[in-house]
Design an enzyme around this catalytic site. Sequence first.
Site, PDB file in Angstrom:
ATOM      1  N   GLU A 105       0.830  -1.211   0.000  1.00  0.00           N
ATOM      2  CA  GLU A 105       0.000   0.000   0.000  1.00  0.00           C
ATOM      3  C   GLU A 105       0.864   1.260   0.000  1.00  0.00           C
ATOM      4  OE1 GLU A 105      -2.233  -1.704   3.355  1.00  0.00           O
ATOM      5  OE2 GLU A 105      -4.057  -1.173   2.273  1.00  0.00           O
ATOM      6  N   GLU A 125      -3.699  -9.659   3.357  1.00  0.00           N
ATOM      7  CA  GLU A 125      -4.476  -9.400   4.571  1.00  0.00           C
ATOM      8  C   GLU A 125      -5.530 -10.450   4.875  1.00  0.00           C
ATOM      9  OE1 GLU A 125      -3.341  -7.103   2.641  1.00  0.00           O
ATOM     10  OE2 GLU A 125      -2.760  -5.329   3.765  1.00  0.00           O
TER      11      GLU A 125
END
Length: 723
Positions: A105, A125
Amino acid sequence: MPLPTSIRREGSLAIVTIDNPPVNAMSASVRAGLLAAMQSLSRDSSVEAVVIACAGRTFVAGADIREFDSGVIEPTARQVLNAVERCPHPVVAALHGTALGAGAELALACHYRCAVPGARIGLPELTLGIIPGAGGTQRLPRLIGARRALELILEASPIGATEAQRIGLIDRLIQDDLATGAVAYARELIGEGAGPRPTSGLPVDSDGFDDAFIEQRLAAAHKRMRGQRAPDLAVEAVRAATQLSFEEGLDREAQIALRQVKSAEAKALRHLFFAERAAARVPGLSQSVPPLMIQRVAIIGAGTMGRGIAGTCADAGLQVELIEADAQALSNGLAALRAIYESAVGRERITAEQMTERLALIHGGLALEAVNDVDLVIEAVPEDIELKKRIFGRLGSLNCAGALLASNTSTLDLDEIAAASGRPESFVGLHFFSPAHVMRLLEIVRGRRTSDEALVTALALAKRLRKVGVVVANSAREPLAARGSEIGSGERGGHSFGFVGNRMMLEGYLREADQLLLEGAAPDRIDRALERFGFAMGPFTMSDMAGLDVALKSRESSGIRARRRPPYHEVADELARRGRLGQKSGAGFYRYEGGARTPLPDPETTALIEELARRLGIERRTVNDEEIEVRCVYPLINEGAKILAEGIAYRPGDIDVIWTTGYGFPRVRGGPMFYADSLGLANVYEEIARLYARLGQYWQPAPLLKELAESGRSFAQWSNERQ
Ligand code: COA
């Protein structure tokens, strides 16, 4: 403490380096350092471009998972990444190692991305039961389209830099030194006058992001991540990227991510993440002992286990001698191995070239002399202790004196087999699970005389084979009689029949499931109830697959069958005696039509159960799903507590890893011991004590469970107190 971020200047270029070993996780201090760096560089008009890179083995490999329980710590990743993206100078991410989660990210928030070809990038995730929460669900769709973004997030497994470049995630591959290449790339951008390129400003390409596509990808994700909610939440967040403004999308993502990080599912999966890593640290094992080099392996026995282990070893590049006494069995084994590889090629898991390479590593032979000069011998013959002892007895006269010796026994006394080898210090148990080339668990059994070197080598081997190695002891720390051993605990001399995994299964889970049949629940009813609880497969479908004769044989040859009081696997063993061996004979608990694998309820089984119940004087009644769940799962907890007290398993987390990676226990419940903690041990103890009063013998509460329940502690606390 040195700061985890630093700035170095090369003329008009600023290089920000993150240095937070071991994996540069984006901890609160990294976030603070990065924010401060971006704020000062953004104000500095002498800067023309910024490179963000990492020291050590990898780019940022994720948020710091250890901080997940402590709530939001400012500055948040969102604040930091927005500061990166708003920098008035072009910002280049320089990737190596694994840019995962918050690391990926961060790269998405940079204006440009370069990487070495070996780098991997991804948003894993979901494997932790959460969704990307640092803008990943909003920026990724803007870079590569909503459809591909959703795929990457749901697959939760990283992709290589070349593939990342192909789909527009990486702008430049750096073939040589990353630091030099990234600086040159940044200078090139300055030269071209390329300004900042904020990802948030790009439109989202929603082509093909329709309901049919989403349903299909979601179904595949649920199959891999049984019982998880996170895949649905990821869809919701990516959908928001296609419908809302960037800032609104970030709000939605944050809302979902913050709620989900506190969910039971995420807590359980976090526990397993750390438990899997802790398993490699064995109490009392010297860290300084180097492992033996393993390159040539002899595997004795070409049955289902032997051939699976051979394939696993060849997959890891090891040379394999597959030894079998019987020529027909050897050729069957080799043919089955080829079939496994051909099917992997057919499903595009490996290439035809890889299949050829791996098969070339496997050499079959009929003579035990093939063990000469190997580094490791793994015996994988049937569970017959005399046969195993004979084989290891013969090895003494052969030339493998330096080799690590291992038995794949799943239940028998390792010390007895090790003694027959004459080299008990070089002996370990390597309990693989079937199919060995698929199952991640490797139960490593430590005998009384196993040396540190042998154990360290076994752990290194597990890693090389890409398995989770969990060390367990063959026998209790102290003679059981001294501790007032209960039924279901270890055997003579303290040996734990079935070590950890099989002992809990045989002495707890399956024994109780079998008894429930006698009390009135049908096999499919019990299977469905436990599948609803989250098990990958119900106990009777599983037993039919494994073969009922195998279990009966190990109970009989070990003497356990004769020592246990009924009801004890009455139905399973009677089915086996009547030749109903499970899938392979077309009937077991279920019947199977025309070689198919679909289990069908069988009136013959019902008749047999009724007959046995009558004989044992057990009254039949209606058993509900809730009772099935408690009666099958709680014995796991009780037996687990005995195993911990005896020192057969070192930590409750080790038991959880064994049960989630080897026995299909639902990962979202974190394993039986974590599940017990989440229920509250006082509640669990009370229920077990109630069942003991009703059913007697096998339900006697484990003393450790009683002690923890009465003192208001959990297994996790008990484990921490002993660190
Ligand atoms: N936060 C905190 N600690 C982390 C971490 C993270 N994101 N990632 C790894 N670690 C720790 C591990 O617990 C381990 O600690 P230990 O040595 O005390 O046991 C250490 O870093 C090394 O990790 P390990 O997995 O043993 O090393 P590896 O080289 O086999 O694999 C990774 C490295 C990064 C691929 C792997 O650790 C990984 O997948 N990490 C999680 C990535 C992730 O899911 N990120 C998203 C989080 S939101």
